[in-house]
Design an enzyme around this catalytic site. Structure first.
Site, PDB file in Angstrom:
ATOM      1  N   SER A  25      -9.717  -0.946   7.060  1.00  0.00           N
ATOM      2  CA  SER A  25      -9.115  -0.706   5.745  1.00  0.00           C
ATOM      3  C   SER A  25      -8.417  -1.895   5.100  1.00  0.00           C
ATOM      4  CB  SER A  25      -8.144   0.472   5.820  1.00  0.00           C
ATOM      5  OG  SER A  25      -8.860   1.676   5.781  1.00  0.00           O
ATOM      6  N   SER A  37      -9.629   1.390   2.897  1.00  0.00           N
ATOM      7  CA  SER A  37      -8.754   2.168   2.029  1.00  0.00           C
ATOM      8  C   SER A  37      -7.680   1.330   1.315  1.00  0.00           C
ATOM      9  CB  SER A  37      -8.071   3.267   2.846  1.00  0.00           C
ATOM     10  OG  SER A  37      -7.200   2.717   3.803  1.00  0.00           O
ATOM     11  N   LYS A  75       0.859  -1.185   0.000  1.00  0.00           N
ATOM     12  CA  LYS A  75       0.000   0.000   0.000  1.00  0.00           C
ATOM     13  C   LYS A  75       0.893   1.232   0.000  1.00  0.00           C
ATOM     14  CE  LYS A  75      -3.945   1.779   2.695  1.00  0.00           C
ATOM     15  NZ  LYS A  75      -4.770   1.526   3.910  1.00  0.00           N
TER      16      LYS A  75
END
Lengths: 95, 485
Positions: B176, B152, B77
């Site tokens: 997330s 996310s 990420k």
């Protein structure tokens, strides 16, 4: 809790965010709908409850005060928009 | 080779059936071919990855046993700092930012012989549940390109589901990792707070953030969690005393395991298909020998308010470091220092980030601190007490991950509150610092994946992983991938 446009402007100023009138009006509406929901928390009985930041038991950790490797001056400045003579450059603060 | 689990790929590399560079090249090629559709990757570090592949190959060929996942490509990420590789948090604020140090987890991946091949798209600064708030376009769901991948860590989940990468690292502040796993039909772990170092993870809400794996099944995720967990002198909140070592034995049944099912999670506001799938999973676990018992989850009305107060308060403080001076976007228009701060932040941050900074500034501001921030911290203590009590009765809690399956791109972007309410089943885990694993458990009528989560007591990852192994041994939802892949 109802947030006024003035209060929204104050929040933006606190957060160092510039907002025009249209944006301020939009944010005021959104923040009010969010705060209307968040206000539910007011009815929770929290008398005598000690607030805490971390839910896990954290203990102070001691270490020797020794010099460790750290970023070089060059590395520390590598991502700055403007630098001069090994320092960050900002607009003049004192006339 | 595409389609092997991370552990299978590592085994093929170890036995020299597949070369490390060969594996890296295969995934690079696949990303090149399909990522224009998914938009899961923000950066592909081809050159660095191929160089690393050679180094790792030499060690493996020399018989060095680096880790269970040595030679396996991985993507991160884009809020996890990587020396020399752009790290943007999907924000204009950090476009072009190239860290001069690695996150501690990246050093651990390197020691383990894994190859970082790129950085993954996300909601801007990890604030959002759909991976649409980033500055570089939304991530698309591999199961239906007109839908969101969740967030996310949407890029992580989409890349794994779309077979662009065998395994990925994301972060979970309020769901997330788990929610995108649910939306994309992959497996993930949100570890206990304090088990994985946050050093080099660009902070959203420091007391809630935790890095964790997203992968194809629980065994891959457990292997990666073993690699990244453990103490770190650069993160004093990383209280774990040694890395996780999970047992290799896979139980077939769950005799003696007590599972709690929060009955009030299923009353309203949940899709029928999600409810049915999670309840069917409860039956499956019962038929595997577990004792499943319903209970009423306390404090439900206060979970979303407490989470958003605490997370936004911490975000407003954490993101005050972006001032246009030391790193990050600097407005060309600022003539005074105050203007540099204000214009850089106004132009550099997106809408949702500004919304949360404003909300955080508000709940911390004088006159409102006690009513909101302090109140939320007290609610957090009550929640932790409630979970402590629950784990005296249950070994683990079974819950849906999200009330819905993946929704259409753009459907919720203008309604922040609706987006926030989608976090109802996930935020309590972060507020209480607990571990949770997210597993695929079905599909809705449109063929979209559904996920469940097991929640455990702090540092009870072993228990969650064993239960997940039993569940995945009896079901095949985790093996399903979109037809086109």
């Amino acid at each position: 809790m109802k947030i006024t446009a003035d209060e929204a402007a104050k929040m933006a100023a606190l957060a160092q965010i510039k907002m025009n009138e249209r944006e301020a009006a939009e944010y005021t509406g959104e923040l009010n709908s969010i705060m209307a929901y968040i206000d539910r928390i007011k009815v929770l009985d929290t008398d005598d409850i000690q607030p805490t930041i971390y839910v896990l038991p954290l203990q102070n950790v001691w270490r020797e005060d020794e010099v460790q490797p750290c970023l070089s001056n060059e590395q520390a400045l590598a991502n700055a928009a403007e630098t001069e003579a090994g320092m960050y450059l900002v607009p003049r603060v004192i006339e | 080779m595409i389609g092997l689990s991370a552990l299978e790929l590592a085994e093929a590399v170890r036995s020299e059936q597949i070369g490390v560079a060969e594996a890296v090249k295969a995934y690079l090629e696949r990303i090149e071919n399909i990522d224009s559709q998914l938009n899961a990757f923000l950066t592909v570090s081809r050159k660095e990855a191929l160089t690393r592949a050679e180094v790792v190959q030499k060690k493996i060929s020399a018989g060095e046993r680096l880790s269970a996942l040595a030679g396996v490509p991985i993507a991160l990420k884009d809020n996890i700092s990587t020396t020399g590789v752009t790290t943007t948090c999907a924000s204009k604020m950090l476009a072009g930012y190239v860290p001069v140090y690695n996150a501690s987890v990246v050093d651990k991946l390197e020691q383990a012989g894994m190859i970082v091949i790129g950085k993954l798209n996300m909601d801007e600064f990890a604030m959002g549940g759909s991976s649409e708030t980033g500055a570089f376009g939304p991530v698309r769901n591999p199961w239906d390109m007109t839908r969101v991948a969740g967030g996310s860590s949407g890029g992580c989940a989409a890349a794994v589901a779309g077979r662009e990468i065998p395994i990925a690292l994301g972060s979970d502040t309020g769901g997330s990792i788990r929610q995108p796993c649910s939306f994309c039909g992959v497996t993930g772990i949100k570890p206990t707070y304090g088990s994985v170092s946050r050093y080099g993870l660009i902070a959203y809400a420091s007391s809630l953030d935790q890095i964790g794996p997203l992968g194809q099944d629980i065994n891959d995720c457990a292997a990666l969690l073993s690699i990244i967990s453990g103490p770190d002198e650069k993160d004093r909140t990383c209280v774990i005393d040694k890395p996780f070592v999970f047992s290799q034995s896979v139980p077939e049944r769950l005799e003696g395991i007590k599972i709690g099912l929060p009955s009030n999670y299923f009353h309203s506001g949940i899709d029928a298909a999600v409810k049915d799938s999670v309840l069917a999973a409860a039956e499956e676990l019962a038929s595997a020998g577990a004792e499943v018992e319903e209970f009423v989850m306390p404090l439900m009305d206060f979970l979303i308010p407490a989470y958003y107060i605490i997370a936004c308060a911490e975000a407003s403080s954490n993101l005050s470091r972006f001032d246009g001076i030391r790193y990050g976007y600097r407005s060309a228009e600022g003539k005074t220092l105050a203007e540099v701060y204000r214009l850089s932040r106004s132009e550099g941050f997106g809408l949702e980030v500004k919304r949360r900074i404003m909300l955080g500034s508000f709940v911390l501001s004088s006159g409102y601190y006690d009513a909101y921030y302090k109140k939320a911290l007290q609610a957090q203590v009550l929640l932790k007490d409630a979970y402590n009590h629950l784990f005296k009765c249950f070994d683990l809690i079974l819950s849906p991950v999200a009330p819905t399956t993946a929704y259409k791109l753009g459907e919720n972007v203008d309604d922040p509150l609706k987006m926030y309410l989608g976090d109802i089943y996930t935020v309590s885990v972060n507020l209480a610092g607990l571990p949770s694993v997210a597993l695929p458990c079905g599909f809705d009528g449109q063929g979209l994946p559904i996920g469940l989560q097991f929640i455990g007591d702090a540092f009870a990852e072993e228990k969650l992983i064993q239960a997940a192994r039993v569940y995945q041994g009896r079901t095949d939802y985790h093996t399903k991938r979109p037809g086109w892949t």
